[in-house]
Design a protein around this motif. Structure first.
Motif, PDB file in Angstrom:
ATOM      1  N   GLU A  33       0.858  -1.171   0.000  1.00  0.00           N
ATOM      2  CA  GLU A  33       0.000   0.000   0.000  1.00  0.00           C
ATOM      3  C   GLU A  33       0.902   1.232   0.000  1.00  0.00           C
ATOM      4  O   GLU A  33       1.812   1.335   0.820  1.00  0.00           O
ATOM      5  N   PHE A  35       0.678   5.538  -0.484  1.00  0.00           N
ATOM      6  CA  PHE A  35      -0.217   6.684  -0.548  1.00  0.00           C
ATOM      7  C   PHE A  35      -1.643   6.162  -0.411  1.00  0.00           C
ATOM      8  O   PHE A  35      -1.934   5.424   0.510  1.00  0.00           O
ATOM      9  N   ASP A  36      -2.535   6.456  -1.342  1.00  0.00           N
ATOM     10  CA  ASP A  36      -3.894   5.911  -1.291  1.00  0.00           C
ATOM     11  C   ASP A  36      -4.059   4.712  -2.206  1.00  0.00           C
ATOM     12  O   ASP A  36      -5.151   4.176  -2.347  1.00  0.00           O
ATOM     13  N   TYR A  51      -3.458   3.611  -8.766  1.00  0.00           N
ATOM     14  CA  TYR A  51      -3.941   4.730  -7.960  1.00  0.00           C
ATOM     15  C   TYR A  51      -5.460   4.835  -8.032  1.00  0.00           C
ATOM     16  O   TYR A  51      -6.077   4.476  -9.038  1.00  0.00           O
ATOM     17  N   PRO A  52      -6.080   5.310  -6.963  1.00  0.00           N
ATOM     18  CA  PRO A  52      -7.541   5.434  -6.944  1.00  0.00           C
ATOM     19  C   PRO A  52      -7.997   6.621  -7.785  1.00  0.00           C
ATOM     20  O   PRO A  52      -7.354   7.675  -7.804  1.00  0.00           O
TER      21      PRO A  52
END
Length: 127
Positions: A33, A35-36, A51-52
């Motif tokens: 995991e 960052f996001d 990445y989201p």
């Protein structure tokens, strides 16, 4: 200028949790995991950031290929893990009953991740 630098690719997802499970448990990548999102690390070197993106739209092209020695074996193994392969009926990527295309020199099969991104397993033609 950049020839000796490390390179990292990236693509988006609308479900990081589902992708974490898919990439780590189904595909067997080392997933961290970051960052996001996720950092996918590959045994042969290299990495990819997932990445989201709330308004994510899956790419209409292959975002990641995994090079394998035997595409038939890889397809059978992934199918046993619940992966569904794409089937194409038009040249130059027409696929057989397993979802494998042999029309472009090597053998390749495509499937999707939980966010609909297209991935492939590819057996490169002999040099």
């Amino acid at each position: 200028m950049f020839g000796s630098n490390q390179v990292m690719s990236s693509f988006s997802s609308n479900d990081i949790a589902a992708c974490k499970t898919f990439y780590s448990e189904t595909l067997g990548f080392d997933v961290e995991e970051q960052f996001d999102g996720l950092l996918l690390k590959y045994g042969g070197g290299g990495q990819t950031m997932v990445y989201p993106k709330p308004n994510h739209e899956p790419a209409s092209f292959t975002v990641l290929h995994v090079v394998v020695d035997d595409v038939e074996k890889a397809v059978d193994d992934l199918a046993a893990r619940g992966v569904t392969f794409e089937h194409y009926t038009e040249e130059p990527i027409k696929t057989d009953a397993k979802g494998i295309s042999r029309e472009m020199g090597g053998a390749i099969a495509w499937f999707k991740d939980p966010s609909g991104n297209i991935l492939g397993v590819i057996e490169m033609p002999p040099a």
